[in-house]
Structures are given as structure tokens and as C-alpha cells.
Design an enzyme around this catalytic site. Sequence first.
Site, PDB file in Angstrom:
ATOM      1  N   GLU A 404       0.613  -1.216   0.190  1.00 48.38           N
ATOM      2  CA  GLU A 404      -0.050   0.220  -0.030  1.00 48.38           C
ATOM      3  C   GLU A 404       1.028   1.338  -0.042  1.00 48.38           C
ATOM      4  O   GLU A 404       1.886   1.332   0.728  1.00 48.38           O
ATOM      5  CB  GLU A 404      -0.903  -0.046   1.022  1.00 48.38           C
ATOM      6  CG  GLU A 404      -1.486   1.297   1.310  1.00 48.38           C
ATOM      7  CD  GLU A 404      -2.617   1.234   2.703  1.00 48.38           C
ATOM      8  OE1 GLU A 404      -3.184   0.090   3.162  1.00 48.38           O
ATOM      9  OE2 GLU A 404      -2.697   2.143   3.166  1.00 48.38           O
ATOM     10  N   GLU A 409      -2.468  11.232   3.706  1.00 46.67           N
ATOM     11  CA  GLU A 409      -3.413  11.022   4.347  1.00 46.67           C
ATOM     12  C   GLU A 409      -3.301  12.347   5.354  1.00 46.67           C
ATOM     13  O   GLU A 409      -2.301  12.891   5.824  1.00 46.67           O
ATOM     14  CB  GLU A 409      -3.187   9.821   5.355  1.00 46.67           C
ATOM     15  CG  GLU A 409      -3.311   8.407   4.737  1.00 46.67           C
ATOM     16  CD  GLU A 409      -3.147   7.345   5.509  1.00 46.67           C
ATOM     17  OE1 GLU A 409      -4.253   6.764   6.032  1.00 46.67           O
ATOM     18  OE2 GLU A 409      -1.908   6.897   6.014  1.00 46.67           O
TER      19      GLU A 409
END
Length: 526
Positions: A404, A409
Site C-alpha cells: 500500500e 493522508e
Amino acid sequence: MRIYCIVLLSSLLFSCSNITKSERLPFADNSVVAHRGAWKEKKLPQNSIASLKEAIRLGCFASELDIRMTKDTVLIVTHDKQYNGFTIEDTNYKELAKKPLSNGEILPTLRDYLIAGMTNNNTTKLVLEIKPTSSKERNILKTDKVLALVNDLNASNFVDSYISFGFDILQRVVAKNPQLKTQYLDGYKSPEVLKQNGITGLDYVLYKIKNKPEHIKSAKELGITLNAWTANSVDDIDWLIANDFNYITTNEPSLVLERLKKSPLKNGYELVWSDEFNYSGKPDDTKWSPEYGFIANKEEQYYTDSIKNSRVEKGKLIIEAHKETIKNKDHGNPDFLKKSWKKYAAERKVGKYTSGRLTTKNKAAWKYGKIEVSAKLPKGRGMWPAIWMLGENKNKVGWPASGEIDIMEHVGFNNDSIFGTVHTKAFNHMKNTQQGKSIFIDQPNDTFHIFGLEWTPEKMDFLLDGVVYNTFVNQHKTSAEWPFDQKFYLILNVAVGGMLGGREGIDDTIFPQRMEVDYVRVFQKK
């Protein structure tokens, strides 16, 4: 007789020397066309010789100029149909020249301008815009005079191309010399029509080319050059650079030169996939698929494909979270069937929030490259927007073995930071070994920032507005440490709550909240 021969021979040698020298001129290696010269920064008159010299000083590839013809058929350089209250076509040059430009220059003739452009200049070509006149006959006369003057002054090598809103004018240029470069300005003809008529380029106002992005692809396939006017903002300039336009006509040449230096194309990349969101309605289903329901991370939002949660408007992708009740209908989401999330999903018979999650899975995926996403983030405790990637083999090997890449974020309880993180079998948040770093971000909710990833076989660099803040290096061990030699697909979502986003609770007074995305661009090495 002997003196005459010597003079004649010297003249011929000088002329040949000049031609040879001009043919060797390198000219600037960039796409910048100064619109009516580089006039803006120093507040020079447009179309003045001073603005031309400034374009040369800056090192622009070309400087554009507007050509009109007086009543007594003198070719002059000026934009408007009128000058100092006189209609140019109805007034002799001598009368017009009585009024100087604002910097004291005499209204330049095309002859003066061409000579200035050939003097002490080895960087900047000229783009000659031939303005349409009151009749087709006058258009032909004017065009012929322009071509003859360029030829008489031996200025051909200093002229890059001839452009016009008059299709008949360009057809005349092609008829006189099909080898000359031409660009059509009006914006309503396809590259195919231009090709059929021997016109070598298009030069369309920005909004027209943005509304017809298919023209970019067909122009490149047909060998038609691409130009657009006038690109003065960073967003427009970067878009033209990313799409590898041959020319960028601008009132801000210094800015374009600066953006060219920062472009991925400078380092050998080319644009291979993008969404500029120049449309309205649901996200383009040839590029994006919505995901549904409760998916992961104990998040509180229920993902839908409602236009309320995911839509394109005013040139931006909007992913918006709402506080509203929605029943868990499953939507056939395969993630619900997985053991690790079955209990989490089953517990949520009713969702208290809705949001959007878009993915390029099964539509586009990439191995290595540079990804740039321009976005503005939601605000408030409980918000958890992300721009991230998953390996194509996730369904086969599972997470985190598939890998990932969290390009960005952000959590609402820590509004002035973003994170760039890598998860693998060896490095992941379940073991608290994930490889990530944060960076301060100024005004994330009010300003568009560029969130980037540069990914090679050797490392990954995470970037905020072009600045690297986290690097993950390939240790060349096993796929447990580096599962990144395969294709990954992209995900954009706005989560509410969850294991990270909800760590300090959810402020229910903040809704609705949105992430706005200006563009998504994927570059790979040529």
C-alpha cells in the site's frame, strides 16, 4: 570596374555569411511564446520593439506580434483595428505615426520589427499574426506583402510560424509556400480539417482546447503542432506543459519558464493518464469506479455512488461526506465477505454518514512513475481524506503483502500535517512498523496543494508541492519489504472516523465536508 567587383563580391560574401550564421542559430529550447512581446513585468507597450527585446532577454523561444495594414499598404505592428482614434485601414501610416507609443517609440512598421528581431538575437523567433482585413482581396494583398517582406529581409529563419483567425489567410500562406509553418486561431476546426488544408498547427484559446481534449490526441497523431493562448495562471501553464504542448502563448513568460523547470517532463517523464475534470456530473466511468458500503478500518461512513457524495462541478472533483442515516444494503461488496471485516460490517446495520470512494481498479494501474494530485482537503475532527494506491495482486495475496502506498493522508484532529506512508508485509501499522513521515501543510482546507509520489525501482519519494519529505528505499531483500515491482491502482476517498481518523472522535457540527480535486496526473518515463 575592379572596385565595383570587389564591393559586389564583399556584399555577396557578407550576405552568404549572414544566411549561414542565421541557419546555425540555436534558438531557445523551450515552448514559451511571449504574447505581443514580454510587456507585462516591465509595463512596456504591447507589440513594441521594447517588449520584443525583453522577450529576447528572457530567452523565450518566440515572441508573437500582430500585423495590420494601413490605407497606403504599410504593414505595421499593433493589435487593435484603431490606433489613437483612427481606423488603421482608412488612415495613412504617416498620420498614425504622429502619436508615439507610451514609451516614446514610433508606431513600429513590420520592417522595423523584423530588423529588430534579427539584431543581437540568437534565442527568440517570431510568430507573425496576420490580422484579417475588411475583404478577402485585401487579405491576399496583405498576406503576400508580409511574405515578400520576410523574404526581402532574409528573415525567414527568424520567423517560426504564421498564425491567423482568417482561414483564407493561412490558405494563402500555404499556397505561396507549403513548407511554411502555420497555426489556426479560431478554435472551431478539428486537427483533421487543418491537416487536409495543409495547415501545420492549431493555436486555440484555452477554454476551447480544454472543452475538446480529444483534439490534443488527434493533433499529436497527425503531426499538428499544439499551441494555446493565453496561459497566465500556474494551473493553466502546468496543464499545457503536462500535455506536452509545442507552444505556450502567455503574458507571463517568466512564470512559464519557471514552471517548465519544475515540470516532470524536464526529467524525461511523459503524461500517460490524467483526469482534469473538465466536465460535469458523475466522475468519468471510463477512469473511475465507485466503491460501496462499509469497507475497512472501522470507519463510520457508508460509501455510495450518489452524486451528492461524488461529482464533478466547475472543473473540480468533489468527494463529499454528509451526516445522514443510510441502511447497510451491502451492494454486493466483496470486502463484506472477508472474515477480518465481517464483524465490523455486520455491526453497522445503519450508517450515520455517507461519503465517496473512487478507484481506478481494473481501469488503470501503473508500475513506477510520478503521480501528482492537486487537492484541497476537508476540515474538522473526524475527517480522514486519503490519496493512495494498492497493488493489483491484492485479491490474490491479500493485504499487506500486496503493498500500500499512501501518497497523502490527513486527519482532522491534526489539521496542519499530512502523512506519506508505505505498508508492506514487513512494514505495516498492524505491527506498528509502517514506514511514514509527516510534514507541515499551510492552509490545507483553503488552498490547493500538490500531493506527489515519485516511484522508481530503487525508491519512493513523497512530495508536498514539489518538496520531498519522505523517502522509502528499496533494500533489495524480498517482496515482504518491497512489493512495489508491480502495477498499483489509485484510490481517492474521504473517510469519517475509523481507527485513525476517529481517534479523537467526530465533530457532528462540521458536515458536509469535502475534498476538492483539481486534477490527477500520472507520468512515466519515456
